[in-house]
Structures are given as structure tokens and as C-alpha cells.
Scaffold this motif. Structure first.
Motif, PDB file in Angstrom:
ATOM      1  N   TRP A  15       0.803  -1.222   0.000  1.00 12.48           N
ATOM      2  CA  TRP A  15       0.000   0.000   0.000  1.00 12.48           C
ATOM      3  C   TRP A  15       0.836   1.272   0.000  1.00 12.48           C
ATOM      4  O   TRP A  15       0.481   2.241  -0.706  1.00 12.48           O
ATOM      5  CB  TRP A  15      -1.036  -0.019   1.129  1.00 12.48           C
ATOM      6  N   LEU A  19       0.579   4.152  -2.991  1.00  8.09           N
ATOM      7  CA  LEU A  19       0.370   5.577  -2.714  1.00  8.09           C
ATOM      8  C   LEU A  19       1.523   6.419  -3.240  1.00  8.09           C
ATOM      9  O   LEU A  19       1.319   7.536  -3.745  1.00  8.09           O
ATOM     10  CB  LEU A  19       0.209   5.793  -1.206  1.00  8.09           C
ATOM     11  N   GLU A  20       2.738   5.901  -3.124  1.00  9.92           N
ATOM     12  CA  GLU A  20       3.908   6.625  -3.654  1.00  9.92           C
ATOM     13  C   GLU A  20       3.773   6.844  -5.154  1.00  9.92           C
ATOM     14  O   GLU A  20       3.992   7.950  -5.658  1.00  9.92           O
ATOM     15  CB  GLU A  20       5.182   5.827  -3.345  1.00  9.92           C
ATOM     16  N   THR A  22       1.044   6.847  -6.847  1.00  9.69           N
ATOM     17  CA  THR A  22      -0.081   7.766  -7.047  1.00  9.69           C
ATOM     18  C   THR A  22       0.387   9.215  -6.929  1.00  9.69           C
ATOM     19  O   THR A  22      -0.003  10.077  -7.719  1.00  9.69           O
ATOM     20  CB  THR A  22      -1.187   7.487  -6.017  1.00  9.69           C
ATOM     21  N   LEU A 160       7.588   6.506   0.578  1.00 14.07           N
ATOM     22  CA  LEU A 160       6.317   7.233   0.487  1.00 14.07           C
ATOM     23  C   LEU A 160       6.443   8.609   1.136  1.00 14.07           C
ATOM     24  O   LEU A 160       5.984   9.615   0.581  1.00 14.07           O
ATOM     25  CB  LEU A 160       5.204   6.429   1.156  1.00 14.07           C
TER      26      LEU A 160
END
Length: 445
Positions: A15, A19-20, A22, A160
Motif C-alpha cells: 500500500w 500511494l507513492e 499515485t 512514500l
């Protein structure tokens, strides 16, 4: 390790990576939108300059892939001293390569653009952008290598964090420096370059802080950066070179394909571009689960848990297929609604919608290929994914696109059919390579 523990490990690693990715996609979109308010020459200069820098740095920064595999293997074997030494050697190599590339780009920026374009305005703007964006070029490969080391140690949260703060600075910097806000001068293209460069520096500072302090789960020591260990460097380059060739092949193939697609006309080129932009969002789950597969494969082989390594790979692949399969359904059912988010031109929208509907066929094969490729690399098999990439690009993608554009003279939808065939074949070949299970006996630490 039971199924619940494997699932927990996969999502713990996946996850933050999703997110990184994204965040990186978001900042690229915002960056493009802000530069898009300038003029066509500025848009082209920033796009070309950014592509040159990031593709070059990514190819030469593939040492990070080798570092991830070796660090993960040693962490799994609980040989933390060796893992730290591997990290130090990889980071030292990354710093040297990044410095040489950044200096070369700064000195020869104008000559580089003169080789690519012949528009005088574009050459001036592009060379200006390249010189200033390479402020961050000095640390771009060390940033990638640092993140690779951290991921090998099982930490995907720090990359992240680095992406969050770096991309935040990039967006704010774009706004104030491109348009001259909050008392800053209006710098246009130069402002976009400075914002991106400074953002890369901030990201590197954050990742390096966690590495050198040991707060990221692994500690790199300054003495290991430039004290040559031939054995480690030999293994590092043996793992990293095939990954570099694979990346060069994939990026080069995409670049050449885009040049050919441009021959189909402005509408086809635009439809292909916006369809790719939409589809790029779907790759994020695959990327995250591939990172998880890489780390868990390396760590479990290091710990001699071959069965857990195998089960982790299969679980990660199944999760990627579920997420990307869901995206495939969306692409099939509402392609026009999706493309309406990217373009208002009716002709471009309808053609792009046809492309993205074909793109739905690629989603599950891409999920399979990404995760299995990640697992193979985590085991130390970087040659396999390179050979498969070479075969599918030279044997399927490029020949078919050439025929579609120059011989059969078909529209851009057939280009997407060709790439779907490529990804399907790639997934099959990756699975065949994986199921031979030669990865179980590779010694890389």
C-alpha cells in the motif's frame, strides 16, 4: 507463516508503494497542467527535458534493483552487516553515476537538444530547462538507490514519505516560480525546472537521513560508500545490468512507437496520448504488489523459506489481478466517461475510448507480468525479465506497430491490439520462466 501473515506482509509493503506511485502520477499531472498555461514551445521543452532526464537516470539507476535483491536476501538471512555493506556500495556507485550524468547534461544541454529538435525556440527553452532541472539530477539516482535499499529491508513507508514531501514542494514550487506568486519572480520554464530539481533534492535528503541514521530499518555507513568491495560490486553489476537493459528496451520501444504513431495524424496521436495517461493509473496496484513480491521473495529465500517465497508471490499476483481486473471492467463498461476527464475534443474522445476499451484486455496480463517480474528480480533473476522484454518488444510490439502504421495504414486502435498481444505473451513467458523454479537455487548475497 500462515496465509493471514502472508497477506498482512504483502499489504504492509504494497500500500505505501501504491500511494507513492499515485503521488508521482499526481505531481506529473499538475506539473503538466501548470506548464500547459504557458505556450506550446514551453510545454514541449518541459516534456522533452523531463523525459530525457528521468529515462536516462532510471536506466543508469537500475543499480537500485540489484541493491533491493541483495539487501532483501541478506536481511532474510539476518546478516545485517552484509546488507548494510551492500547498501553502502550501491549508494556510492549511484552517487558517482548521478554526478557524471548531471554534469554531462548541464554542460552539453544545448547540444543534446540540437540533436533532437531543430526549432531554435525549443532548443533555447529545452536546454534552459535541462540545465536547471539537473540540480536534482545529482541526487536522483542516489534517491532511487536509497529507496531500493529501504524496500529490500522491508520498508516502503520511507519512500512514500520522501515522495509526499518532495512532490508537495514540487507543486508549490511550480505555482510560485512558473507564475511569479508570493513575491517570487515569474520564471516560466526555468521555474518549473528549479521546482522539480529542488523537490528531488528534498526527497533524497529525507531518504538518506533514514538510511544513515538507521531509522529506516537498515543503516548505511559512510565508510562503505567508496571503499571498494569487488565481490559485492561484481554481484551488484551482474544483477543490475540486465535490469538496465530491460528498462532501456522498454523506454526505447515506447519512444519509437510514439514517433511512429505520430505519423497517423494529430487526432490519433492525441487519442493515444490521453488513453495512455488514463491507463497509467491502472498500473499502480501492479507496481505496489510487484514491490511486495520482490522484497518477500528476497527475504524468504535468504531465510531459506522457499515455500513462503512461492506462496507470497502467488498471493501478490492474485491481489494484483483482482485490483487490475476491476479496472479492466471499468475500462470496458464506461470508456467514454473516463476519457471525458482527459479531453473535450469529441473526435479524440471517441477514438481514445476505443483504445482504452482494448486496454482492458491488457490489465490482468500486466498484473501477472509485473508481479512475476518483481519476484524473479527479488530472487536475483534479472536476466529472465530482460530476455522476455527483448523478445516481446522486438518480436511483437515494434514489428506489428510498424506494419500497422506504414504498411497496413490502420488506425490507432490496432496499435492497442498489438500492445495487448505483447502483454499477453509477456505474461505467459514470465509464468513459464517462474515455474521452471531455477530462482530457488540462485546465490546472490
Amino acid at each position: 507463516m500462515d496465509t493471514a501473515e502472508i497477506r498482512k506482509s504483502i499489504f504492509r509493503l504494497a500500500w505505501p508503494a501504491i500511494l507513492e506511485m499515485t503521488l508521482h502520477t499526481l505531481v506529473w499531472t499538475v506539473d503538466t497542467a501548470m506548464v500547459g498555461r504557458l505556450n506550446p514551445a514551453s510545454i514541449s521543452a518541459v516534456t522533452l527535458g523531463a523525459q530525457m532526464m528521468f529515462i536516462t537516470m532510471a536506466v543508469f539507476g537500475s543499480v537500485g534493483i540489484g541493491a533491493t535483491a541483495m539487501v532483501a536476501r541478506n536481511v532474510g538471512a539476518e546478516d545485517y552487516g552484509r546488507a548494510e555493506k551492500v547498501g553502502g556500495q550501491a549508494l556510492g556507485v549511484g552517487m558517482i553515476i548521478s554526478t557524471l550524468l548531471a554534469l554531462t547534461g548541464m554542460i552539453f544541454a544545448k547540444e543534446i537538444f540540437q540533436c533532437v529538435v531543430d526549432d531554435p525556440e525549443l532548443i533555447v527553452l529545452g536546454s534552459t530547462y535541462l540545465r536547471y532541472v539537473l540540480i536534482g539530477g545529482f541526487v536522483l539516482i542516489p534517491l532511487g538507490v536509497s529507496n531500493g535499499i529501504l524496500r529490500g529491508a522491508g520498508n516502503t513507508v520511507v519512500p512514500l514519505k520522501a515522495a509526499f514531501f518532495a512532490n508537495g514542494l514540487n507543486i508549490i514550487g511550480d505555482y510560485v516560480l512558473i507564475f511569479g506568486k508570493w513575491g517570487f519572480p515569474q520564471l516560466g520554464v526555468k521555474g518549473a525546472a528549479i521546482a522539480t530539481g529542488l523537490a528531488q533534492v528534498l526527497g533524497a535528503v529525507i531518504s538518506l537521513y533514514y538510511l544513515f541514521s538507521g531509522k529506516g530499518g537498515i543503516k548505511v555507513h559512510l565508510k562503505d560508500l567508496f571503499r571498494i568491495d569487488r565481490e559485492i560490486l561484481s554481484k551488484l553489476f551482474r544483477l543490475s545490468l540486465p535490469a538496465a537493459f530491460e528498462m532501456a528496451m522498454n523506454d526505447g520501444s515506447r519512444l519509437l512507437s510514439s514517433f511512429w504513431i505520430a505519423q497517423l495524424g494529430k487526432v490519433s496521436f492525441a487519442a493515444n496520448a490521453v488513453a495512455i495517461a488514463a491507463e497509467s493509473v491502472s498500473f499502480m496496484p501492479g507496481y505496489g504488489f510487484a514491490i511486495a513480491a520482490t522484497t518477500l521473495m528476497g527475504q524468504n529465500l535468504g531465510a531459506k523459506n522457499v515455500d513462503v517465497a512461492r506462496r507470497s508471490t502467488m498471493k501478490a499476483m492474485n491481489y494484483a489481478m483482482i485490483f487490475m481486473g476491476t479496472v479492466a471492467l471499468i475500462f470496458l463498461l464506461i470508456p467514454q466517461h473516463i476519457m471525458a476527464l482527459f479531453t473535450t475534443d469529441r473526435e479524440t474522445l471517441l477514438l481514445a475510448a476505443q483504445c482504452i476499451r482494448i486496454g482492458a484486455l491488457e490489465q490482468i496480463p500486466i498484473a501477472i507480468a509485473m508481479v512475476i517480474s518483481g519476484a524473479l528480480k527479488g530472487a536475483g533473476d534479472t536476466k529472465g525479465p530482460f530476455h522476455i522484454s527483448l523478445a516481446t518488444n522486438l518480436g511483437v510490439r515494434l514489428p506489428l506497430i510498424f506494419l500497422i502504421v506504414f504498411v497496413w495504414k490502420l488506425n490507432v486502435v490496432y496499435i492497442w491490439i498489438a500492445t495487448a498481444l505483447q502483454f499477453i505473451l509477456e505474461a505467459v513467458l514470465m509464468l513459464l520462466r517462474y515455474r521452471k523454479e531455477k530462482w530457488k537455487t540462485l546465490e546472490i548475497h
